[in-house]
Design a protein around this motif. Structure first.
Motif, PDB file in Angstrom:
ATOM      1  N   ASN A  97      46.813  20.626  50.143  1.00 21.91           N
ATOM      2  CA  ASN A  97      48.198  20.333  49.804  1.00 21.91           C
ATOM      3  C   ASN A  97      48.567  19.017  50.483  1.00 21.91           C
ATOM      4  OD1 ASN A  97      51.017  20.227  49.572  1.00 21.91           O
ATOM      5  ND2 ASN A  97      51.206  22.452  49.604  1.00 21.91           N
ATOM      6  N   GLU A  98      48.759  17.981  49.694  1.00 26.87           N
ATOM      7  CA  GLU A  98      48.973  16.645  50.262  1.00 26.87           C
ATOM      8  C   GLU A  98      50.312  16.494  50.971  1.00 26.87           C
ATOM      9  OE1 GLU A  98      46.149  13.731  47.612  1.00 26.87           O
ATOM     10  OE2 GLU A  98      48.123  14.213  46.783  1.00 26.87           O
ATOM     11  N   MET A 104      45.658   6.456  50.367  1.00 31.32           N
ATOM     12  CA  MET A 104      44.450   6.244  51.160  1.00 31.32           C
ATOM     13  C   MET A 104      43.543   7.466  51.102  1.00 31.32           C
ATOM     14  SD  MET A 104      45.679   4.027  54.504  1.00 31.32           S
ATOM     15  CE  MET A 104      46.979   5.120  55.058  1.00 31.32           C
ATOM     16  N   ARG A 105      44.139   8.645  51.220  1.00 30.90           N
ATOM     17  CA  ARG A 105      43.338   9.862  51.151  1.00 30.90           C
ATOM     18  C   ARG A 105      42.617   9.950  49.812  1.00 30.90           C
ATOM     19  NH1 ARG A 105      43.659  15.205  48.142  1.00 30.90           N
ATOM     20  NH2 ARG A 105      41.670  16.004  48.911  1.00 30.90           N
ATOM     21  N   ARG A 106      43.298   9.623  48.734  1.00 30.44           N
ATOM     22  CA  ARG A 106      42.684   9.703  47.409  1.00 30.44           C
ATOM     23  C   ARG A 106      41.587   8.654  47.232  1.00 30.44           C
ATOM     24  NH1 ARG A 106      47.617  11.285  43.185  1.00 30.44           N
ATOM     25  NH2 ARG A 106      48.152  13.271  44.236  1.00 30.44           N
ATOM     26  N   HIS A 137      40.877  16.774  39.033  1.00 32.16           N
ATOM     27  CA  HIS A 137      42.033  15.905  39.252  1.00 32.16           C
ATOM     28  C   HIS A 137      41.651  14.442  39.033  1.00 32.16           C
ATOM     29  CE1 HIS A 137      40.090  15.292  43.087  1.00 32.16           C
ATOM     30  NE2 HIS A 137      40.319  16.538  43.465  1.00 32.16           N
ATOM     31  N   SER A 138      42.609  13.561  39.158  1.00 29.19           N
ATOM     32  CA  SER A 138      42.411  12.160  38.774  1.00 29.19           C
ATOM     33  C   SER A 138      41.600  11.350  39.776  1.00 29.19           C
ATOM     34  CB  SER A 138      43.778  11.487  38.580  1.00 29.19           C
ATOM     35  OG  SER A 138      44.515  11.501  39.798  1.00 29.19           O
ATOM     36  N   PHE A 139      41.305  11.909  40.935  1.00 31.07           N
ATOM     37  CA  PHE A 139      40.587  11.130  41.959  1.00 31.07           C
ATOM     38  C   PHE A 139      39.328  11.866  42.420  1.00 31.07           C
ATOM     39  CE2 PHE A 139      44.090  13.538  43.688  1.00 31.07           C
ATOM     40  CZ  PHE A 139      43.559  14.225  44.761  1.00 31.07           C
ATOM     41  N   VAL A 140      38.664  12.530  41.498  1.00 29.75           N
ATOM     42  CA  VAL A 140      37.422  13.227  41.859  1.00 29.75           C
ATOM     43  C   VAL A 140      36.379  12.208  42.328  1.00 29.75           C
ATOM     44  CG1 VAL A 140      37.798  15.165  40.291  1.00 29.75           C
ATOM     45  CG2 VAL A 140      36.567  13.140  39.496  1.00 29.75           C
ATOM     46  N   SER A 141      35.416  12.700  43.060  1.00 29.77           N
ATOM     47  CA  SER A 141      34.368  11.842  43.602  1.00 29.77           C
ATOM     48  C   SER A 141      33.627  11.102  42.501  1.00 29.77           C
ATOM     49  CB  SER A 141      33.377  12.680  44.404  1.00 29.77           C
ATOM     50  OG  SER A 141      32.246  11.915  44.760  1.00 29.77           O
ATOM     51  N   THR A 142      33.414   9.822  42.725  1.00 31.55           N
ATOM     52  CA  THR A 142      32.625   9.014  41.786  1.00 31.55           C
ATOM     53  C   THR A 142      31.142   9.000  42.172  1.00 31.55           C
ATOM     54  OG1 THR A 142      33.048   7.016  43.094  1.00 31.55           O
ATOM     55  CG2 THR A 142      34.589   7.510  41.288  1.00 31.55           C
ATOM     56  N   MET A 158      41.094  10.700  57.959  1.00 32.76           N
ATOM     57  CA  MET A 158      41.141   9.239  58.086  1.00 32.76           C
ATOM     58  C   MET A 158      42.486   8.687  57.641  1.00 32.76           C
ATOM     59  SD  MET A 158      37.339   8.027  56.850  1.00 32.76           S
ATOM     60  CE  MET A 158      37.244   9.093  55.397  1.00 32.76           C
ATOM     61  N   ALA A 159      42.997   9.185  56.525  1.00 32.24           N
ATOM     62  CA  ALA A 159      44.284   8.701  56.011  1.00 32.24           C
ATOM     63  C   ALA A 159      45.411   9.021  56.992  1.00 32.24           C
ATOM     64  CB  ALA A 159      44.561   9.324  54.650  1.00 32.24           C
TER      65      ALA A 159
END
Length: 400
Positions: free
Chosen positions: A373-374, A19-21, A90-95, A109-110
């Motif tokens: 750090n997740e 969810m965070r990603r 990283h693999s989930f950078v802002s689109t 939020m997550a």
């Protein structure tokens, strides 16, 4: 209780990270969090949590009723991102171009959604009601999103007895919580000053009233407010963050613009700072024959915790993560919209340690390469869960 919380937080842990990603990949600015709100609502439906939506445009209130009647505790997460172009890889950078979750609201939020899931599984242990407050526009001072939510009646059906908020904090390692009994974060006012002089040729300054010279004296004199008008033990700061003026090296400009902020913890100190700011700005402009226009915006108030509930945060964190989990921390002069809630409802705001293991890569809040750090996300949900249950139990004891 700890074992049950660990069990359910570990079960939802992977989904919290996912969810965070997702939030990080699809950020939205304040009062534009429509896709974010839809995603949150879908998760609340999935977890069987009733909710109210459309509060102050995009805000959401999740409602968890415990098995037993009791009081009400609220947990808040902010939703909006910042106008920053992300530079991570990283693999989930802002689109989204020039929009990034660089202040951890994606994590908040997550974590709160994860907390909602866990609390739903533990409803048999809940004496009262837990509210999940998803707030828009925290970054949009001086108005923000908390006050508009309050004005829009977010708590008209359920009035919280206590409210909590947490914020990721890169200065603290995972497993540590920053909490203070009173002052946590500062008040922040902003200002814009326009100095209007008389321009002309650089070789004939005697025919001009140079606002750049005036600005130089003004900047220096404003710094004396903190150094000479306040008690040295009273933490405050006046910052000129932007100055704009002039068109060419051989032209004396006729206008200069200055922008900045004033920060402190105490309402009376803030009043004195503001008074001296106006006095000095007007007098310096008059001294150098410049006209001055001041635009002053009273921003977020200081975030001041309620000692009783701050102590409960400390005790709860130590019970989950050990006696060393709550080191002494200094307050921050960064401002936080959560202060609006604390002006009306007792509660506490605290920091969740999210420092990277490779500290060389750690960037600060609002940085284009900010990361967390997740591993801290599960701890954040576990802490909010137990804190909600402990608070309702404490309120129940107070009724006897």
């Amino acid at each position: 209780m700890n074992e049950l919380i660990y069990q359910w937080s570990n079960k939802i842990g992977t989904e919290i990270i996912e969810m965070r990603r997702h939030f990080h990949k699809y950020p939205e600015l304040g009062y534009q969090e429509y896709e974010t709100a839809e995603y949150i609502k879908k998760k609340l439906i999935k977890y069987g949590i009733p909710f109210q939506s459309g509060i102050a445009k995009t805000g959401i209130l999740g409602i968890i009723e415990g098995k037993y009647k009791g009081r009400v505790v609220a947990l808040r997460a902010d939703m909006d991102a910042l106008p920053i172009q992300e530079e991570n890889t990283h693999s989930f950078v802002s689109t989204k171009e020039n929009i990034m979750h660089a202040c951890g609201h994606d994590a908040h939020m997550a974590i709160l959604l994860g907390t909602g899931f866990i609390l739903q599984q533990l409803r048999d242990y809940i004496h009262g009601t837990v509210l999940l407050v998803f707030q828009p526009a925290e970054e949009m001072g001086p108005i923000g999103g908390a006050k508009p939510m309050l004005d829009d009646g977010v708590f008209k059906d359920y009035k919280p007895d206590v409210i909590y908020g947490q914020h990721v904090w890169p200065q603290l390692p995972v497993g540590q919580i920053g909490i203070r009994d009173k002052e946590m974060m500062g008040a922040s006012d902003t200002f814009k000053i326009t100095l209007k002089g008389k321009g002309g040729h650089a070789s004939m300054p005697h025919l001009t009233n140079d606002p750049i010279v005036t600005a130089a004296y003004l900047i220096t004199n404003l710094q004396t407010i903190v150094s000479r008008n306040l008690n040295p033990l009273e933490a405050s700061v006046i910052t000129i963050g932007k100055i704009e003026g002039g068109e060419a090296k051989n032209i004396i400009s006729n206008k200069v613009y200055l922008e900045g902020s004033i920060r402190t913890y105490d309402a009376n100190i803030k009043k004195n700072l503001k008074k001296r700011f106006f006095e000095i700005t007007n007098h310096v402009a008059e001294m150098y024959n410049n006209e001055v226009v001041i635009e002053y915006l009273d921003g977020y108030s200081a975030t001041i915790n309620t000692p009783k509930w701050a102590r409960l945060v400390r005790e709860t964190a130590q019970s989950l993560f050990g006696k060393e989990a709550t080191p002494d921390v200094q307050p921050s002069l960064a401002a936080e919209d959560f202060s609006r809630f604390l002006e009306e409802i007792p509660g506490a705001f605290f920091w969740l340690g999210t420092r990277l293991e490779d500290t060389e890569k750690q960037k600060g809040l609002h940085d284009s390469m900010f990361q967390i750090n997740e591993e801290a996300l599960i701890k954040g949900s576990a802490l909010l869960t137990k804190l909600a249950i402990n608070t309702l139990n404490e309120l129940k004891k107070g009724e006897k």
